[in-house]
Every structure is written in C-alpha cells, then in structure tokens.
Scaffold this motif. Sequence first.
Motif, PDB file in Angstrom:
ATOM      1  N   GLN A  44       0.803  -1.230   0.000  1.00 18.96           N
ATOM      2  CA  GLN A  44       0.000   0.000   0.000  1.00 18.96           C
ATOM      3  C   GLN A  44       0.833   1.275   0.000  1.00 18.96           C
ATOM      4  OE1 GLN A  44      -2.686   0.573   3.188  1.00 18.96           O
ATOM      5  NE2 GLN A  44      -3.945  -1.191   2.634  1.00 18.96           N
ATOM      6  N   GLN A  45       1.831   1.307   0.879  1.00 14.02           N
ATOM      7  CA  GLN A  45       2.547   2.559   1.112  1.00 14.02           C
ATOM      8  C   GLN A  45       3.329   3.009  -0.116  1.00 14.02           C
ATOM      9  OE1 GLN A  45       1.966   4.095   3.972  1.00 14.02           O
ATOM     10  NE2 GLN A  45       0.638   2.336   4.446  1.00 14.02           N
ATOM     11  N   THR A  46       3.928   2.028  -0.820  1.00 15.74           N
ATOM     12  CA  THR A  46       4.824   2.402  -1.915  1.00 15.74           C
ATOM     13  C   THR A  46       4.156   2.281  -3.275  1.00 15.74           C
ATOM     14  OG1 THR A  46       5.572   0.132  -1.938  1.00 15.74           O
ATOM     15  CG2 THR A  46       6.880   1.675  -0.654  1.00 15.74           C
ATOM     16  N   HIS A  47       2.926   1.767  -3.310  1.00 15.19           N
ATOM     17  CA  HIS A  47       2.198   1.482  -4.550  1.00 15.19           C
ATOM     18  C   HIS A  47       2.901   0.441  -5.395  1.00 15.19           C
ATOM     19  CE1 HIS A  47       1.894   5.988  -3.875  1.00 15.19           C
ATOM     20  NE2 HIS A  47       0.823   5.458  -3.315  1.00 15.19           N
ATOM     21  N   HIS A  48       3.692  -0.416  -4.752  1.00 14.00           N
ATOM     22  CA  HIS A  48       4.389  -1.443  -5.523  1.00 14.00           C
ATOM     23  C   HIS A  48       3.589  -2.728  -5.527  1.00 14.00           C
ATOM     24  CE1 HIS A  48       8.526   0.619  -4.765  1.00 14.00           C
ATOM     25  NE2 HIS A  48       7.744   1.281  -5.584  1.00 14.00           N
ATOM     26  N   LEU A  49       3.607  -3.406  -6.660  1.00 15.86           N
ATOM     27  CA  LEU A  49       2.944  -4.695  -6.779  1.00 15.86           C
ATOM     28  C   LEU A  49       4.006  -5.727  -7.129  1.00 15.86           C
ATOM     29  CD1 LEU A  49       0.014  -5.801  -6.718  1.00 15.86           C
ATOM     30  CD2 LEU A  49       0.084  -5.749  -9.202  1.00 15.86           C
ATOM     31  N   LEU A  50       4.057  -6.794  -6.329  1.00 14.30           N
ATOM     32  CA  LEU A  50       5.147  -7.766  -6.455  1.00 14.30           C
ATOM     33  C   LEU A  50       4.594  -9.098  -6.931  1.00 14.30           C
ATOM     34  CD1 LEU A  50       8.261  -8.171  -5.325  1.00 14.30           C
ATOM     35  CD2 LEU A  50       7.079  -9.487  -3.599  1.00 14.30           C
TER      36      LEU A  50
END
Lengths: 595, 354
Positions: free
Chosen positions: B290-296
Amino acid sequence: MSTNAKAAVKPAKPSKIGAAANYADERTGMAGLAKKQIRKVFPDHWSFMLGEIALWSFVVLLITGVFLSLWYKPSMAEVVYNGSYDALRGLHMSEAYASTLDISFDVRAGLLMRQMHHWAAMLFIAAMFVHLIRVFVTGAFRKPREINWLIGGVLLLLGILEGFAGYSLPDDLLSGTGLRIADGLVKATPVVGTYMSFFLFGGEFPGDLIIPRLYIAHVLLIPGLLLALIGAHMMLLVYQKHTQWPGPGRTNENVVGYPMMPIYAAKAGGYFFVVFGITALMGGLMSINPVWRFGPYNPAEVTAGSQPDWYMGVAEGLLRIFPGWETSIFGVTATWSVIIPGQIAPMLILTGILFYPFIEAWITGDKSEHHLLERPRNAPNRTAFLAAMMTFYGLLWAAGGNDILAVLFNLNLNHITYFMRVAIFVLPPLAFWLARRWCISLQRSDEAKLLHGYETGVIMRSPDGGYSERHAPISAEEAYTLMARDEEKVYEAPAGTDLNGVAARKVRVMQLRSKASKYWFGDNIRKPTREQLEEARAHAEHELAIQDGHTNGHSNGHADGHSNGDGRQPVRSGSHAAPAAIEGRSSTDPGSSEK
Amino acid sequence: MTDIVPDQESQSREIARTDSDPVADPGLPAHVPRPTDVDPAAEKRAERQIATMFGLSSVMAILFCVAYFTLGIGENPTVFLGLGASNVALGVTLGLALLLIGVGAIHWSRKLMNDTEVVEMRHPVRSSDDDRTEAVAAFETGLSDSGIGRRPLIRNSLLGAMGALALPAVVALRDLGPLPPEGWYKTVWREGMRIVNDVSGTPIRPEEIRMGQLINAEPDVFFNPEEYDSEPIEGVELQAAKAKAALIVVRMQPDDITPSQDRENWGVAGILAYSKICTHVGCPISLWEQQTHHLLCPCHQSTFDLADNGKVIFGPAARGLPQLPIAVDEEGYLIATRDFTEPVGPSFWERDGT
C-alpha cells in the motif's frame, strides 16, 4: 551330452531347485551366464551406495506409481467436487484434481502412497545428483566409462523432466502455476514460441489436453526411457566391473570385494527394503505437497511463496535473478530475460556436464583404462571445478528461494537478488581457487607422510634446547596406497622443425592444449621417486636413532606424551626431526629441496 | 617433467599400471575373523537378532492390515495427536515391515555370511584382436552379400525413402493444436463492460474502495454473458479467458499518481485498473504494498509501480503491467472504456507486430 537323449540331463543331486534350474537351463541355457555372474565381485565403499539409492527409489516410484494410477484420472473435464474434504466440497475443478483429492482422502493408504511417491521422487533425483558428484570427484568417469557418464547425465535430465511432469498432474493451484511458467518459457522461444505453446497445450493456455499429455509422458514415455537407460547403465557396469579404491592388493588389474551371491544379494537386496521402508516412514510421518490446501487451478490466482520442487530451484533461481532484458526490433520481440535463463543456460549447463570427460581427456591426453578411483586431492582442477559448479548451483538454488530467505532472515529481497547477480560470477572462481590450493596442500601433506613419516605428537628436545616433533614412518600399506596414483605427463606441443608443414590452426590447437595441460598438472606434487624415498628413509632412520639415543637418557615421559592432548601441538623450531623441510619444494624441480 | 605423451592409439590397449611404483604392493591384508566367526555365543546372538527382525517384520505386516481396516478415513477420520491416524499407522507399519527385512538381511550379510574378500581379475574392456578381425570380416561379408556398395541406386533410394518418412512423422503431429488465431492475445474486455469482484461477481462502485485497497476483479461477462450478447463462457474457454482478463483494481491518493500523457483520464478518482498477469512468464500478481504502490509477483519477484503507469522497478520482467482504461457508468459502477491497448501476459515473438 546329447540333445537327443531320452532323459534330461540331471544335476548331481536331484532336488526341487535342481529340477527347476534344469528346466530353465534346457530352455534358456542360462548356466553359461550364471556361472560368471553368481560370484561376481563388487568392491565395497560407502560411496558406492549412492547410485543404489537412486536405483531403488526408482523401483519404489514404479510400485507406488502403479498404485496411484489405479485411481488417478488424467482428465481436465470440469466436475463438482463431492468427496470427503469439506473445504473444497461443491467447488468446480478438473477431474485430475478431484481424483487426487479422492486418493488423498477416500482411498485407504492413498495418501501414504502419494506421499511416498513424491518423497521417492525427491530421493531419486537427489541420489542421482550425489552419485554424479561421487563419480565426478573420484574420476570414475574416465576411460572406459565415458558412455556410462553420458547415460547418467541423460538419466538425470529425464528424471527432472519426469519429476516436473508428475508435479503438474494433480492440477492444483501450485502445479498449474508451474505450467503457467512453462507456458511463458515456451512462448518466449524466438519465431516459433506462440505456435509451440498452442501445440503443447492443444490450444490457448491452459486448454484441456496438457494433463492427459503429461500423464502419458509421465507413466509411459519417460519411465520407458528411464528403464532402458538404467538397464544399459547397469549392463555396462557389470561388463566393465566396478571401480575400486587403490590399496594393498587392489590394483588396476583386479577387483577385490565380496561376491554377488550371497553378500551383495543380501546387502543390495536388503538395501532395497531399507530405501523402500524409509520412504514408507517418510510418507507416513512427513507431509509433502498437501494439494488440498492449494485449491483447484485458477489462472487468476496464485499463492504467495510459490516454490517448485527442490530440483527445479536452479532454473527458478536463474529466472529470478536475471535482469529484465528484452529487445523489440523489426516488429518482433526477443525476451532475453526468459530465453537466456530459461532456455540457453540450462542447455549450456547440461552440455558442460555431459562433455566434461572428453574435455578433461583432451587436456590430459590420457588414453589408458582407469579402474582405480582417484582421490579428489590428486586431481585439483577437477575437484576445484566441482567446487565451483557446486557453488554456482548452491547460489542459484538459494536465489530460487530469495523470497523465503528474505522472510527467514529479515533481509531485503532486492538486495539478495543484486547480491546473487554478482555472486554467481565472483564466488565460483573463488571456490575454484580455494579448492585447488587446498588439494595441492593435501598433496603436500601426503608427500610429507611418505618422505618424513607421520606426526607422532611426541615433542623432542635437543641437547641445545630446540624442540621438534618426532615423526615415525607410515606403514607399508599406507605408503603403497598413497603411492598408487598415476604418473602425470604434461603434454608439450612439438616445437621448431617438427611443425614444418603442419597447418597453423593445428599448431594453435596443440599450443592451447599444451598450455591447458601445464595448468592442469603444473602445480601438482609429483610422486616421490625410489631414490627420494630411500634417501628419506635413511635420513629418518638416522634421525630416529639419534633421538632414541637422547630419549633413552631421559624418563619415558616423552613417549607417553603421545596420549597427551598437548603433545599434538605442532611445535616448529630450527631443528626438525624430519629430514627435510618441504615448504621450499617446487614441483618443477623435485630434487632441489633435498638438501 | 617434460615427458611428451605420444598421441597414439597404441596406448589405449594398456590398462594404466601403477605397480611400477617404488613401494611394493604388500598384498591383501590377512582376513581378520569377526567375533561371530570365533565365538559361538556371538554367532547365536547374531542369528537370534536377525530372526527377530524378520519375525517383527511379519508382525508389522499384520499390523498394517489391522490398521487398514480399523482406522477410519474420509469424512470422519480417526485422529491421533491431530494427525490422520490411518496414514501415520499405515506408513509406520509398512515402513517398519520393510526396514526390518532390509536391516535383517544386511545384518545377516555382515555378521554371519563368509566375509573373506574375493579377488577377480579384470580383462581389458576391448575385444581381442582376433574377435575384432572376425567381426570386421563378418560385417564385410554381409555388406558384400547385400551388394549395397555396388548398387548405389538402391542405397540412395532407400536412404531417400527413410528420410522421407520423417515428413509423415512430423506432419502427423500437426493437429496437436490449432494455429494461434488472429488476435488470440486480445481479452474479453470492451467498452462499457463492468468490472466485478472475482469471487462474488458483484459490480464495484468507486466509493466502496477504501484508500490503498486492492481488489481482484474479473469482467462481468463471465457472470452475466447475456448483458453483453455473449454465449456463456465456461470450462476451457473460461480458463483461457481468465488467464488474460484477470484484473486488479487499486485506489491510491490521486496526487501520488503520475500518469503518462495519454493515460490522464484512464482512472476514476485515484482508482486504476491493471492486468493481473505478469509480463515476465505469466503468474498472477497479487502482493500489494500500500505505502509504496508497488505490486510484487510472488513467482519471480518482478515489481511494478502502479502509481507510475505500472512501470517495472525491479526483477526479471521487461515490460510494465498493461493498464485498463476505466470509467463509471450511469449507475455508478466501474466499467472498462475499451480492451487493453497491448497484449497482456508474457512476451512472445510476434508481440510487437500486434
């Protein structure tokens, strides 16, 4: 003896077994074969058991696999699950997955057999790997066993493919994700990738044909090949006779050990039951691949921490750490981040493994038959190469679980990946260098044992106050074993006039081979010659006589120091009990250090 | 040190010899008798041990059968310490039944069977010269009897015929699968199709999505085909369609989002939709930070920045995640405004020609 005789030829003592043997021999003539093989000699060493584990776990796989095939349905037809497992009841799934659940929950001993089958597969591939390492590091692949090396390499590859096919059959979420990745690998193939994917899956991924296709490969095609190759592997082994370690009475011309009947029949046969029994215990007590927890395959879902079976870890690691390279040019796409780690690198690694014996034989120029195993230290480059390959493998394997490592050790996933990208290039050469130096040091230690005897742990004090450790000669058996290795010959390219008329390309090859050969053998410690051994013996006897002269004057406490822990401390001083310091020895000039 | 290895086959006949060594071969060490060889009590003891193991093995085999019939599986399994009792009992009894036979046999071979080592001489692996000569002669006789050397016409036509057989062998496999149809990479998304929850199939209102939330979504056509004039999508077709159309919908602070020029109106109030299928080798992506808007991606850890047009920021994926332009329909539900503008999922050769 005449075949027209009215009465059959009878063995001396008519018995039931004799009658049966007579019946069989009259129809197969197998006594001729049996007379040689019944008392065939196999040498004994714990490491020869590793290939046996692979063989027996394969038999366990056949037995448990047949059991599973009685209930498993290789079909992707959609059904509604109505079995015993509550959490999935009413869900749509493939018949393959539903029947796997049935085997796990509704067939007695079904789960046991499924888990035994999976554990045995792990064991099969692991044992092949370790067996390969054993054969490699002892030089057992050398002439005349290169063909068996090739067969073994292909067996390993087929074993891995067989494992992957079997892993995919339950059609659960995890195995479906594995197939999804396989589809991605296939699609990345230049030019024909999309077509290959459509042909493989019988249409667009996932289609409804891949499970039945993998099933027939898993239960017929690949096992058939495995059986045939295992048969060839064993026949060559029997014909060539097993290698053995050198030792007193054990030479390159004989094989010393226990006969097939009764010792090896009991040992190897018993070992089959041990392997079978251990897989049964594992299947009963250790959970593996609990497919019911993953749910049916759904191309839109995935579980976090997705991991393939361990033997795919290297391929997984390669895929994970490769940077995202892709070229789009002239309207076509080449995805290097999939092609290189997923297609080219595994092929290169496999080719390297298969061709290693030929490369080594070219460098050493060795064309003689070898039936004695070589200690790893006596082939430093080979051992070092293995150390490098194992480091490479281990790093990639760890990289294949970089997410698990990150969670386990609370590390940054990206940092692990960056580290691995560098480490796979830096650490293997380092391991090579280290292992090579280590081997050569061990050779020095062997030489010191031969020339100066072993360290007794007895500390001597000389009249002028110096300390030294007393060395005593090693036994004739040990000396013979240490000396039982091949004399090494460095290949030298012919020079000068000999080369007139030889094509320049050929000369370059000769020179390259000469360089390689020098590097191969150049730093090795040569076996001591007869003169060196005799001189060292005379010297040692002289020293011992002097020392004994001193000790006789003292109390016997010195001799008892042997059992004292402190007595083993290496004490170095100017006056060595040993006749010569070996530190200055140079392999290119063996005589120089004998002062 | 300067010996030159003669590069000749002549060496191959020799078995490498080591007995020219200056240390003479002391010969096989004398056989040392075992306690069981000399002590009748030890021998009896070993015999008893082995027979006990074999005897226990049969007990285990019978216990296996008892466990098979008495311990329940299925809906009401017998449980032992939280484990399925049937599996544990069957595994342990079968394992011990087998192990005891194996250990007993090995024990027998080590304690009681004659353990005097036997020496067998090796023979060179190659055949004798006579055998070779005979084999070559036989082969040549066979060859000349066949006349294959004298009749190149027959030889060549046969080779041609054998070669031509490769064609049917390859051609017969043609129907393994269809050729990729035109536009196979397109998804079922199209203008006005509602974005629905992947499990319940309920349409999604923008205000239902909390800040930072990620929703796994599917096209409404999977649940309500009639609304889109489509046949019901089921079975294989559904799986193939899902493998391309799976979607993730996320809500971020509108200020955090840096859309590229052509994507400025692809979202709704900080809500953006991306393909769920990784551009590396096609795993569904699901780990959302959520915080970094990263999707892994859980398979190979490719990481995408959803606030920055799905750009790859880490890992082996080469291309960003395709984004689906979305809007809100008159009833206030999220809809797609068109299909993806590029093929989703793993790369393939023809991709850029699409």
